[in-house]
Motif scaffolding. Structure first.
Motif, mmCIF file in Angstrom:
data_model
loop_
_atom_site.group_PDB
_atom_site.id
_atom_site.type_symbol
_atom_site.label_atom_id
_atom_site.label_comp_id
_atom_site.label_asym_id
_atom_site.label_seq_id
_atom_site.Cartn_x
_atom_site.Cartn_y
_atom_site.Cartn_z
ATOM 1 N N SER A 1 19.692 25.758 36.057
ATOM 2 C CA SER A 1 20.068 25.758 34.307
ATOM 3 C C SER A 1 19.234 24.082 34.551
ATOM 4 C CB SER A 1 21.671 25.758 33.974
ATOM 5 O OG SER A 1 22.188 25.068 34.657
ATOM 6 N N ALA A 2 20.110 23.398 35.309
ATOM 7 C CA ALA A 2 19.484 21.564 35.248
ATOM 8 C C ALA A 2 18.079 21.320 35.643
ATOM 9 C CB ALA A 2 20.541 20.873 36.448
ATOM 10 N N SER A 3 17.268 22.487 36.074
ATOM 11 C CA SER A 3 15.999 22.115 35.879
ATOM 12 C C SER A 3 15.441 21.935 34.380
ATOM 13 C CB SER A 3 15.789 22.864 37.226
ATOM 14 O OG SER A 3 15.508 22.276 38.576
ATOM 15 N N GLN A 4 15.953 23.464 34.683
ATOM 16 C CA GLN A 4 15.411 23.911 33.208
ATOM 17 C C GLN A 4 15.308 22.718 31.321
ATOM 18 O OE1 GLN A 4 18.387 27.577 31.357
ATOM 19 N NE2 GLN A 4 16.674 27.544 29.506
ATOM 20 N N SER A 5 16.648 22.245 31.819
ATOM 21 C CA SER A 5 17.333 21.356 30.916
ATOM 22 C C SER A 5 16.120 20.128 31.420
ATOM 23 C CB SER A 5 18.692 21.373 31.113
ATOM 24 O OG SER A 5 19.779 22.107 30.562
ATOM 25 N N LEU A 6 16.067 19.581 32.072
ATOM 26 C CA LEU A 6 15.209 18.916 32.571
ATOM 27 C C LEU A 6 14.452 19.020 32.435
ATOM 28 C CD1 LEU A 6 17.321 17.198 36.045
ATOM 29 C CD2 LEU A 6 17.016 16.010 33.922
ATOM 30 N N VAL B 1 21.716 5.174 32.460
ATOM 31 C CA VAL B 1 22.091 6.451 32.772
ATOM 32 C C VAL B 1 21.631 7.252 33.612
ATOM 33 C CG1 VAL B 1 23.562 8.626 32.224
ATOM 34 C CG2 VAL B 1 23.966 6.693 30.411
ATOM 35 N N CYS B 2 19.811 7.010 33.095
ATOM 36 C CA CYS B 2 19.065 8.218 34.334
ATOM 37 C C CYS B 2 19.079 7.348 35.885
ATOM 38 C CB CYS B 2 18.027 7.952 33.176
ATOM 39 S SG CYS B 2 16.748 9.123 34.878
ATOM 40 N N VAL B 3 18.762 6.089 35.406
ATOM 41 C CA VAL B 3 19.272 5.568 37.511
ATOM 42 C C VAL B 3 20.827 6.297 37.864
ATOM 43 C CG1 VAL B 3 19.321 3.796 38.362
ATOM 44 C CG2 VAL B 3 17.902 3.730 37.180
ATOM 45 N N ASN B 4 21.848 6.405 37.277
ATOM 46 C CA ASN B 4 22.872 6.406 38.231
ATOM 47 C C ASN B 4 22.978 7.888 38.524
ATOM 48 O OD1 ASN B 4 23.923 4.376 37.425
ATOM 49 N ND2 ASN B 4 25.164 4.101 35.485
ATOM 50 N N VAL B 5 22.299 8.656 37.587
ATOM 51 C CA VAL B 5 22.742 9.875 37.979
ATOM 52 C C VAL B 5 21.481 10.517 38.552
ATOM 53 C CG1 VAL B 5 21.804 11.914 36.849
ATOM 54 C CG2 VAL B 5 22.856 10.560 35.502
ATOM 55 N N ARG B 6 20.312 9.550 38.823
ATOM 56 C CA ARG B 6 19.749 9.908 40.153
ATOM 57 C C ARG B 6 20.327 9.074 41.983
ATOM 58 N NH1 ARG B 6 13.320 7.504 39.806
ATOM 59 N NH2 ARG B 6 15.232 5.339 39.846
ATOM 60 N N GLU B 7 21.183 8.649 41.393
ATOM 61 C CA GLU B 7 21.734 8.060 42.980
ATOM 62 C C GLU B 7 23.176 8.258 42.741
ATOM 63 O OE1 GLU B 7 23.324 5.317 45.452
ATOM 64 O OE2 GLU B 7 21.803 5.491 44.527
ATOM 65 N N ASP C 1 12.751 15.865 38.788
ATOM 66 C CA ASP C 1 12.342 15.660 37.396
ATOM 67 C C ASP C 1 13.543 14.595 37.201
ATOM 68 O OD1 ASP C 1 11.994 18.483 37.732
ATOM 69 O OD2 ASP C 1 13.574 19.717 37.431
ATOM 70 N N LEU C 2 14.301 14.488 37.829
ATOM 71 C CA LEU C 2 15.408 13.039 36.976
ATOM 72 C C LEU C 2 14.205 11.510 37.010
ATOM 73 C CD1 LEU C 2 18.711 13.504 38.507
ATOM 74 C CD2 LEU C 2 18.249 12.987 35.847
#
Length: 285
Positions: free
Chosen positions: A48-53, A96-102, A264-265
């Motif tokens: 579901s994560a990949s689907q949303s991204l 925020v995207c950078v933080n999530v990737r980290e 994906d991120l």
């Protein structure tokens, strides 16, 4: 007097210009992506994560196409304050995207180290239980980082524009949904099982503002939470033999899933950079 008349003419001219309406094909496509994201922005598992991204990627591709329309650029260049506000939001989304990737990068390191330790265990290394303890401690440290990121995320977000133009409405909702997806991704990695809650987890629960997943209730845990629960059980029982196959399978499945989300991120990050460049070009036109 002449100046006042000229101002009135310019005002009338701007009002006569309209951004692409909601009936425009591109705007309609964007609305379709937003609608799907509204119903799938909660991440319950890696798929579901990949689907949303993936849906977010398609959304920002369409938004960029919308921003390339000459009419859109013409109008946004005159509505400078709102365009600059959208520019500020684009920078927030990048942060925020950078933080999530980290966070996902650190989670992948935890899994890789545990896999390496598990392979050594199968060759007779008796230190695996120390590695389990190290993994659990690493997860608690990651959870503190997630708490920080979620707290910062709550402070971000687009403001409601005063104009009801289609493009600004789209940019506002895209920003809101993106932050929701990012927050859900952080929640996917967070420690939520009652038996493994580190100190301060209650703050994470409040930040997520979502129903927590129970490890001993009737709800299914996601892949990360399932691994946490299994390792906590191994640490308590000191008996790995009965769970060796299950642990090996979970580790082999989880690492590529995390890698896919990381990829994906990265795609989302590139699209957010492209969005920011487009907005900068419009503002500086």
């Amino acid at each position: 007097m002449a100046s006042s008349i000229e101002t009135l003419k310019m005002s009338s001219h701007f009002r006569s210009i309209s951004l692409p309406s909601r009936s425009h094909p591109l705007t309609t496509t964007v609305e379709e992506h937003l609608s799907r994201l509204r119903s799938s922005q909660t991440v319950s598992c890696s798929s579901s994560a990949s689907q949303s991204l993936g849906e977010l990627e398609n959304l920002y591709d369409c938004i960029d196409d919308l921003l390339q329309l000459p009419l859109t650029q013409q109008v946004l260049s005159h509505l400078r304050s709102l365009a600059e506000e959208s520019l500020d939001v684009s920078l927030q989304l990048l942060d925020v995207c950078v933080n999530v990737r980290e966070a996902f990068s650190q989670m992948k390191e935890c899994v890789q180290e545990l896999k390496s330790s598990f392979r050594r265990k199968k060759r007779g290394d008796s230190s695996f239980y120390f590695e389990v303890e190290a993994y659990i401690n690493s997860r608690k440290k990651l959870n503190k980082l997630i708490t920080k990121y979620l707290r910062n995320l709550k402070k971000k977000g687009p403001k409601k524009g005063s104009l009801n133009e289609a493009t600004f409405s789209v940019l506002t909702e895209a920003g809101e949904i993106s932050l929701s997806v990012f927050g859900s991704l952080l929640g996917f990695l967070a420690v939520t099982c009652a038996s493994t809650k580190p100190r301060g987890w209650s703050r994470v629960s409040k930040l997520l503002e979502a129903k927590s997943v129970s490890c001993d209730g009737g709800e299914e845990t996601n892949e990360v939470q399932g691994l946490d629960a299994l390792l906590l059980s191994l640490r308590s029982s000191k008996d790995i033999n009965n769970q060796a196959g299950n642990l090996s399978k979970r580790l082999e499945e989880l690492e590529p899933s995390i890698q896919e989300i990381e990829d994906d991120l990265e795609c989302i990050f590139r699209r957010l950079v492209k969005l920011r460049v487009s907005l900068l070009n419009i503002v500086n036109h």
